[in-house]
Enzyme design. Structure first.
Site, mmCIF file in Angstrom:
data_model
loop_
_atom_site.group_PDB
_atom_site.id
_atom_site.type_symbol
_atom_site.label_atom_id
_atom_site.label_comp_id
_atom_site.label_asym_id
_atom_site.label_seq_id
_atom_site.Cartn_x
_atom_site.Cartn_y
_atom_site.Cartn_z
ATOM 1 N N ASP A 34 0.849 -1.195 0.000
ATOM 2 C CA ASP A 34 0.000 0.000 0.000
ATOM 3 C C ASP A 34 0.881 1.239 0.000
ATOM 4 O O ASP A 34 1.801 1.351 0.802
ATOM 5 C CB ASP A 34 -0.868 0.029 1.263
ATOM 6 C CG ASP A 34 -1.920 -1.059 1.255
ATOM 7 O OD1 ASP A 34 -2.747 -1.073 0.332
ATOM 8 O OD2 ASP A 34 -1.892 -1.908 2.160
ATOM 9 N N ASP A 174 -9.699 -6.810 -0.379
ATOM 10 C CA ASP A 174 -8.697 -6.165 0.474
ATOM 11 C C ASP A 174 -9.366 -5.564 1.697
ATOM 12 O O ASP A 174 -10.193 -4.651 1.578
ATOM 13 C CB ASP A 174 -8.008 -5.057 -0.350
ATOM 14 C CG ASP A 174 -6.826 -4.433 0.366
ATOM 15 O OD1 ASP A 174 -6.388 -4.963 1.411
ATOM 16 O OD2 ASP A 174 -6.333 -3.399 -0.140
HETATM 17 C C1 DX5 Z 1 -6.033 -0.519 3.641
HETATM 18 C C2 DX5 Z 1 -5.120 -1.346 2.791
HETATM 19 C C3 DX5 Z 1 -5.088 -2.803 3.060
HETATM 20 C C4 DX5 Z 1 -4.683 -3.180 4.452
HETATM 21 C C5 DX5 Z 1 -5.569 -4.313 4.887
HETATM 22 O O1 DX5 Z 1 -5.934 0.790 3.249
HETATM 23 O O2 DX5 Z 1 -5.411 -1.181 1.434
HETATM 24 O O3 DX5 Z 1 -4.259 -3.479 2.112
HETATM 25 O O4 DX5 Z 1 -3.347 -3.582 4.579
HETATM 26 O O5 DX5 Z 1 -5.333 -4.537 6.214
HETATM 27 P P1 DX5 Z 1 -6.155 -5.579 7.075
HETATM 28 O O6 DX5 Z 1 -5.913 -6.932 6.457
HETATM 29 O O7 DX5 Z 1 -5.532 -5.433 8.415
HETATM 30 O O8 DX5 Z 1 -7.586 -5.170 7.044
HETATM 31 ZN ZN ZN Z 2 -4.384 -2.365 -0.002
#
Ligand code: DX5
Ligand code: ZN
Length: 215
Positions: A34, A174
């Site tokens: 990210d 995601d």
């Molecule tokens: C949020 C990101 C995700 C994040 C997901 O802005 O795009 O990729 O890392 O995290 P989890 O799996 O903790 O929800």
């Molecule tokens: Zn992400």
């Protein structure tokens, strides 16, 4: 069986090399990086150097998720850093077809991200220009947020649009992926589970990757 994309946002940023290796050894298929600008989202994460170093040292395909404004300005630096897939958020882009074309012309798979507050109907017009879809089940910006159940109707609609248009691209989900939500997502047709906190919090990286791979 879905693929697992390990989101490094939740890694310990000092031990990132070890943690990424543990995810890889356990069978993670991709790394999800990210990139956050502090403007589109109230958080900052990752520059091109991180992408270049991961690309050189870790040996997994790198999917860069640009959670930032002006992706048309920033994508080339992540392309040069070695990103294999480049995704931008639909709601920040006035000319998504143009940007998808540019990314593809650079020999990189072009992805589109759709946040939990936005619908998937535009896929009807964009599918033929893209290679990768990220449906977000949390608001962009942070790991560890509550999972939005509305993802399931979007997943279903996205699959329907793909069937109708004859163009199928991998659907990644995601945000808030755990063994429990992952199981339901795979059943609903997700191709790639992107997981951060579930994999990297709690010193059980290998076991957690394997548990998602087994779904
Ligand atoms: C949020 C990101 C995700 C994040 C997901 O802005 O795009 O990729 O890392 O995290 P989890 O799996 O903790 O929800
Ligand atoms: Zn992400």
């Amino acid at each position: 069986m879905a693929k697992v994309s390990a989101s490094i946002l939740a890694c310990n940023q000092v031990r990132i090399g070890e943690e990424v290796q543990a995810a890889k050894q356990a069978g993670a298929d991709l790394l999800h990086v990210d990139v956050m600008d502090g403007v589109y989202v109230q958080n900052l994460a990752c520059g091109p150097q991180m992408v270049a170093d991961l690309k050189r040292d870790c040996g997994l395909p790198i999917s860069v998720h640009m959670e930032l404004l002006r992706p048309e300005i920033f994508w080339p630096m992540f392309a040069r850093a070695g990103a294999d897939i480049l995704t931008f958020q639909l709601d920040v882009c006035r000319n998504p077809i143009h940007l998808l074309r540019e990314i593809r012309a650079a020999g990189i798979r072009a992805g589109l991200g759709i946040g939990p507050a936005y619908g998937v109907e535009s896929l009807r017009y964009l599918l033929h220009h893209m290679d990768w879809l990220i449906l977000m089940s949390v608001e962009p910006g942070y790991g560890g947020q509550p999972f939005e159940e509305s993802i399931f109707e979007k997943l279903q609609r996205a699959r329907q649009i793909m069937e109708e248009s004859g163009r199928r691209v991998p659907i990644c989900v995601d945000g808030g992926v755990t063994e429990e939500t992952g199981r339901r997502l795979v059943k609903a047709g997700a191709d790639v589970l992107i997981a951060g906190s579930f994999l990297f919090q709690g010193n059980k990286i290998g076991r957690r990757v394997r548990s998602l791979k087994a779904l």
